[in-house]
Scaffold this motif. Structure first.
Motif, short mmCIF file in Angstrom:
data_model
loop_
_atom_site.label_atom_id
_atom_site.label_comp_id
_atom_site.label_asym_id
_atom_site.label_seq_id
_atom_site.Cartn_x
_atom_site.Cartn_y
_atom_site.Cartn_z
N PRO A 106 10.39 38.72 19.52
CA PRO A 106 9.09 38.03 19.52
C PRO A 106 7.96 38.92 20.05
CG PRO A 106 10.81 36.55 20.29
CD PRO A 106 11.44 37.91 20.17
N ARG A 107 8.23 39.67 21.11
CA ARG A 107 7.21 40.56 21.65
C ARG A 107 6.91 41.70 20.67
NH1 ARG A 107 7.93 43.95 27.19
NH2 ARG A 107 9.47 45.00 25.85
N GLY A 108 7.93 42.21 20.00
CA GLY A 108 7.72 43.27 19.02
C GLY A 108 6.85 42.81 17.87
N ARG A 109 7.05 41.58 17.45
CA ARG A 109 6.24 41.07 16.35
C ARG A 109 4.79 40.88 16.78
NH1 ARG A 109 7.86 36.12 12.23
NH2 ARG A 109 6.24 36.59 10.68
N ARG A 110 4.58 40.47 18.04
CA ARG A 110 3.21 40.33 18.53
C ARG A 110 2.52 41.69 18.65
NH1 ARG A 110 5.73 36.74 22.20
NH2 ARG A 110 5.62 38.35 23.82
N ARG A 111 3.28 42.71 19.00
CA ARG A 111 2.71 44.05 19.17
C ARG A 111 2.54 44.79 17.85
NH1 ARG A 111 6.55 47.29 22.61
NH2 ARG A 111 4.94 48.86 22.33
N LEU A 112 3.16 44.30 16.80
CA LEU A 112 3.18 45.02 15.54
C LEU A 112 1.79 45.35 15.00
CD1 LEU A 112 5.26 46.15 13.52
CD2 LEU A 112 5.01 44.03 12.22
N PRO A 113 0.82 44.41 14.98
CA PRO A 113 -0.49 44.74 14.41
C PRO A 113 -1.19 45.91 15.09
CG PRO A 113 -0.25 42.37 14.63
CD PRO A 113 0.91 42.99 15.35
N ASP A 114 -0.88 46.16 16.38
CA ASP A 114 -1.51 47.27 17.11
C ASP A 114 -0.75 48.58 16.93
OD1 ASP A 114 -3.52 45.65 18.17
OD2 ASP A 114 -2.25 45.05 19.86
N ASN A 115 0.40 48.54 16.28
CA ASN A 115 1.24 49.74 16.19
C ASN A 115 1.70 50.08 14.78
OD1 ASN A 115 1.97 50.58 19.18
ND2 ASN A 115 2.00 48.34 19.11
N ALA A 116 1.27 49.33 13.79
CA ALA A 116 1.72 49.58 12.42
C ALA A 116 0.58 49.31 11.45
CB ALA A 116 2.93 48.71 12.07
N ALA A 117 0.71 49.86 10.25
CA ALA A 117 -0.30 49.68 9.21
C ALA A 117 -0.34 48.22 8.76
CB ALA A 117 0.00 50.58 8.03
N PRO A 118 -1.49 47.77 8.25
CA PRO A 118 -1.59 46.37 7.78
C PRO A 118 -0.55 46.03 6.73
CG PRO A 118 -3.77 47.37 7.94
CD PRO A 118 -2.78 48.47 8.17
N ALA A 147 8.82 56.81 9.40
CA ALA A 147 9.22 55.47 9.81
C ALA A 147 9.83 55.48 11.20
CB ALA A 147 10.21 54.89 8.80
N CYS A 148 10.61 56.50 11.51
CA CYS A 148 11.23 56.62 12.84
C CYS A 148 10.14 56.70 13.91
CB CYS A 148 12.13 57.84 12.90
SG CYS A 148 12.96 58.09 14.49
N LEU A 184 7.46 50.71 19.23
CA LEU A 184 7.80 49.37 19.71
C LEU A 184 8.94 49.38 20.70
CD1 LEU A 184 7.51 47.48 16.31
CD2 LEU A 184 5.84 47.55 18.15
N GLY A 185 9.53 50.55 20.98
CA GLY A 185 10.59 50.66 21.98
C GLY A 185 11.76 49.75 21.70
N PRO A 186 12.23 49.02 22.72
CA PRO A 186 13.41 48.17 22.54
C PRO A 186 13.14 46.86 21.80
CG PRO A 186 12.56 47.90 24.76
CD PRO A 186 11.74 48.98 24.12
N ASP A 187 11.90 46.68 21.33
CA ASP A 187 11.57 45.44 20.63
C ASP A 187 11.77 45.54 19.13
OD1 ASP A 187 10.74 43.80 22.84
OD2 ASP A 187 9.02 45.16 23.02
N VAL A 188 12.38 46.64 18.67
CA VAL A 188 12.68 46.79 17.25
C VAL A 188 14.03 47.45 17.08
CG1 VAL A 188 11.58 49.06 17.04
CG2 VAL A 188 11.77 47.60 15.02
N GLU A 189 14.73 47.07 16.02
CA GLU A 189 16.01 47.70 15.66
C GLU A 189 15.99 48.01 14.17
OE1 GLU A 189 20.81 46.75 15.29
OE2 GLU A 189 19.45 45.26 16.16
#
Length: 326
Positions: free
Chosen positions: A245-257, A288-289, A295-300
């Motif tokens: 859930p935290r990774g998904r919230r952080r996604l817009p600040d760390n990935a392309a639209p 991609a890596c 996102l650290g431990p918030d993505v697999e």
């Protein structure tokens, strides 16, 4: 109330003569009620308007009235199209023209509109460059502007991403585009129309050769097509990932639209802790890596196997580095 719309209404009446309220509304893209309100504001500002009733009637300026938009130089007239982008005007070498054009516009407007325009300018500011990076230096941009406006061929030394890194090009510049604070020049060469990053032009000189830009060339349409093609070429693969859930919230600040939209479109719940699994577009395994590691431990990374191995190897190397004793 838009001062720009009031000025557009004033110039429309000056150019067309008598115009019905519905015609004004269609031209400016507003409601008829808004037109009536704007006409009232013009009258309050001292603009002499006359309403002619009947089927062929409409609104017009009293005979002999014209705005006093006189004395503009050619450079200032061009600068009017950039009046809302002072940073862009400065890049193009038109900062002084913009300042002079604004003063003349303010002097030409009736008192009420002049005050409203000043209030608008005081509360609106455009800062085009994105966060987290220094503005790109473009020392050759004013020369490229000259080449575009005067349709002169330009000889450039250009730095590109592949070998040979530095190449010579003879360009027929069709136009300039500002994208997220970065300037691009769209130009024709013997190989066709291509896009060049203005900040990568190392040296440029105008030639004595002039060219004719094709009558059917539309810069805006060309750029839209170029962007679509770039996006299609950019993402060549896909990956399956899991996000907390935290990774998904952080996604817009760390990935392309495009990645964020893909997650929103394909996410399905996994487990009982709010994690989701989704399919995202990727440029390459190394890229991609690097993006996912933000996102650290918030993505697999689940698939493809080469991406999962790359993530595992990088995480192991990080663990080895941080496990070292002082």
């Amino acid at each position: 109330m838009s001062a720009g719309r009031l000025l557009s209404l004033l110039l429309l009446l000056q150019a067309r003569g008598r115009v019905p309220a519905r015609g004004i509304a269609d031209e400016l893209g507003v409601s008829v009620r808004t037109v009536y309100r704007d006409l009232g504001r013009l009258q309050e500002a001292g603009v002499p308007l006359y309403a002619e009733p009947g089927p062929g009637g409409g609104y017009r300026l009293v005979d002999g009235y014209r705005t006093r938009l006189t004395g503009l130089t050619e450079g200032e007239a061009r600068a009017l199209f950039l009046a809302g982008l002072p940073g862009a005007a400065a890049d193009l070498g038109l900062a002084a023209d913009v300042a002079a054009a604004r003063l003349k516009l303010l002097a030409a407007l009736p008192g009420g509109l002049r005050e409203e325009a000043a209030r608008t300018a005081a509360v609106l500011h455009v800062d085009a460059p994105g966060w987290y990076r220094e503005p790109e230096e473009t020392p050759c941009l004013p020369l490229l502007v000259d080449a575009v406006l005067n349709r002169r061929t330009v000889q450039v030394r250009y730095r590109r991403w592949r070998e040979p890194r530095e190449v010579d090009r003879r360009l027929r510049p069709y136009g300039l585009v500002l994208k997220s604070g970065v300037w691009y020049v769209v130009a024709a060469t013997d190989r066709g129309v291509a896009t060049y990053r203005a900040g990568q032009v190392l040296d440029a000189r105008l030639t004595d050769d002039h060219f004719d830009r094709p009558d059917d060339f539309d810069l805006r349409a060309h750029w839209a097509s170029y962007v679509d093609d770039f996006q299609a070429r950019r993402y060549t693969g896909t990956a399956t990932v899991r996000l907390s859930p935290r990774g998904r919230r952080r996604l817009p600040d760390n990935a392309a639209p495009e990645v964020v939209r893909a997650v929103d479109a394909t996410a399905v719940p996994v487990g009982d802790e709010g994690w989701v699994e989704a399919v995202i577009p990727t440029e390459s395994t190394p890229h991609a890596c690097g993006e996912l590691l933000r996102l650290g431990p918030d993505v697999e990374a689940v698939a493809p196997p080469e991406l999962r191995r790359a993530m595992e190897a990088t995480a192991a190397e990080l663990a080895r580095i941080y496990a070292r004793s002082d």
